[in-house]
Design a protein around this motif. Structure first.
Motif, PDB file in Angstrom:
ATOM      1  N   GLU A 118      46.298  53.708 153.870  1.00 20.18           N
ATOM      2  CA  GLU A 118      47.324  52.755 153.486  1.00 20.18           C
ATOM      3  C   GLU A 118      48.698  53.337 153.777  1.00 20.18           C
ATOM      4  O   GLU A 118      48.875  54.555 153.859  1.00 20.18           O
ATOM      5  N   PRO A 119      49.694  52.489 153.936  1.00 22.80           N
ATOM      6  CA  PRO A 119      51.049  52.991 154.220  1.00 22.80           C
ATOM      7  C   PRO A 119      51.537  53.912 153.114  1.00 22.80           C
ATOM      8  O   PRO A 119      51.269  53.706 151.940  1.00 22.80           O
ATOM      9  N   GLY A 120      52.277  54.934 153.484  1.00 17.81           N
ATOM     10  CA  GLY A 120      52.825  55.871 152.507  1.00 17.81           C
ATOM     11  C   GLY A 120      54.108  56.465 153.046  1.00 17.81           C
ATOM     12  O   GLY A 120      54.660  56.021 154.043  1.00 17.81           O
ATOM     13  N   ALA A 121      54.576  57.506 152.381  1.00 18.88           N
ATOM     14  CA  ALA A 121      55.819  58.140 152.807  1.00 18.88           C
ATOM     15  C   ALA A 121      55.644  58.891 154.123  1.00 18.88           C
ATOM     16  O   ALA A 121      56.602  59.067 154.862  1.00 18.88           O
ATOM     17  N   ASP A 122      54.413  59.338 154.401  1.00 17.51           N
ATOM     18  CA  ASP A 122      54.143  60.100 155.614  1.00 17.51           C
ATOM     19  C   ASP A 122      54.194  59.167 156.822  1.00 17.51           C
ATOM     20  O   ASP A 122      53.438  58.206 156.893  1.00 17.51           O
ATOM     21  N   PRO A 123      55.073  59.438 157.806  1.00 23.74           N
ATOM     22  CA  PRO A 123      55.149  58.577 158.987  1.00 23.74           C
ATOM     23  C   PRO A 123      53.816  58.460 159.714  1.00 23.74           C
ATOM     24  O   PRO A 123      53.505  57.408 160.269  1.00 23.74           O
ATOM     25  N   ALA A 124      53.027  59.553 159.743  1.00 21.40           N
ATOM     26  CA  ALA A 124      51.739  59.492 160.417  1.00 21.40           C
ATOM     27  C   ALA A 124      50.804  58.503 159.723  1.00 21.40           C
ATOM     28  O   ALA A 124      50.065  57.760 160.376  1.00 21.40           O
ATOM     29  N   GLN A 125      50.840  58.472 158.383  1.00 27.29           N
ATOM     30  CA  GLN A 125      50.021  57.526 157.650  1.00 27.29           C
ATOM     31  C   GLN A 125      50.503  56.099 157.873  1.00 27.29           C
ATOM     32  O   GLN A 125      49.699  55.168 157.998  1.00 27.29           O
ATOM     33  N   GLN A 126      51.806  55.911 157.931  1.00 22.38           N
ATOM     34  CA  GLN A 126      52.349  54.593 158.205  1.00 22.38           C
ATOM     35  C   GLN A 126      51.930  54.109 159.591  1.00 22.38           C
ATOM     36  O   GLN A 126      51.582  52.942 159.776  1.00 22.38           O
TER      37      GLN A 126
END
Length: 240
Positions: A118-126
């Motif tokens: 899910e989207p998060g603060a980490d750009p890679a996760q986004q």
């Protein structure tokens, strides 16, 4: 005890090992912390998959998973080298079967990670979440190009996005980089540069999908990319 037993973790975790080999591997686990930990982790993953809510996976997810598996080497656990008393006489077909089982588990793990991020603060996760939204879109359309190397393009009109994956492309000359182009009646638009993500593969490119696009091209450009293609296409994928 031979080093071949270390390759059994994936098959053993999903009960895909014959009884005789399973008994030998069970004895091996008593003295091998690395294999014991890997079996536990794989079993936990299999349990999560078994209890997950079922659903029909989008076509794009299957293509992306197969692309990743085809370029990802399945490594055994890190263990000390073991000297063999005599050459192994076990059939190579059995070893291939064990490797295939481990690869299948790896594919399932990759699919789970892709669909649950899910989207998060980490750009890679986004980025991964945004790629996932395209792959799981109801109107996701997947095209695999018959070009040098491998290339897969997934488009979603409802998301207004395109995902491009590529691997096994010809080696680049020094000072060059691969650039992806979206081509059609609306012109030629850069989708971005292909960034290496391990041997023979690149990271997925996520880009806005302009209207009236019917082809995706890949060219070799100077470092930093170009405003327009400056060389003939290395690969061209027809979306029609």
């Amino acid at each position: 005890m031979t080093a071949e037993l270390h390759t059994l973790t994936g098959a053993y975790a999903v009960d895909a090992v014959p009884e005789v080999e399973a008994a030998a591997f069970k004895r091996h686990l008593r003295g091998c912390d690395a294999c014991r930990q890997e079996v536990q982790e794989l079993r936990e993953t299999a349990a999560r998959l078994g209890t997950a809510v079922t659903g029909t996976p989008p076509p794009g997810l299957r293509e992306v998973t197969l692309v990743q598996v085809s370029h990802t080497r399945q490594w055994p656990p890190l263990v000390a080298a073991v000297r063999r008393a005599e050459p192994s006489k076990k059939p190579s077909v059995r070893i291939a079967l064990w490797s295939a089982a481990a690869a299948a588990v790896g594919a399932l793990v990759f699919g789970l990670a892709t669909t649950t991020t899910e989207p998060g603060a980490d750009p890679a996760q986004q980025q991964l979440a945004s790629v996932n939204s395209v792959l799981t879109a109801p109107d996701a359309a997947t095209v695999k190009g018959a070009v040098p190397g491998t290339a897969t393009v997934v488009t979603s009109q409802s998301q207004g996005k395109v995902v491009v994956l590529a691997g096994e492309l010809p080696p680049l000359a020094p000072g060059r980089v691969y650039q992806v182009w979206l081509i059609g009646a609306s012109g030629v638009h850069s989708a971005g540069l292909l960034t290496p993500d391990g041997p023979h593969r690149t990271r997925p490119i996520l880009a806005d999908l302009p209207g009236r696009i019917d082809r995706v091209g890949i060219t070799a450009e100077p470092l930093g990319g170009s405003r327009t293609p400056s060389t003939p296409a290395v690969a061209m994928i027809d979306l029609a």
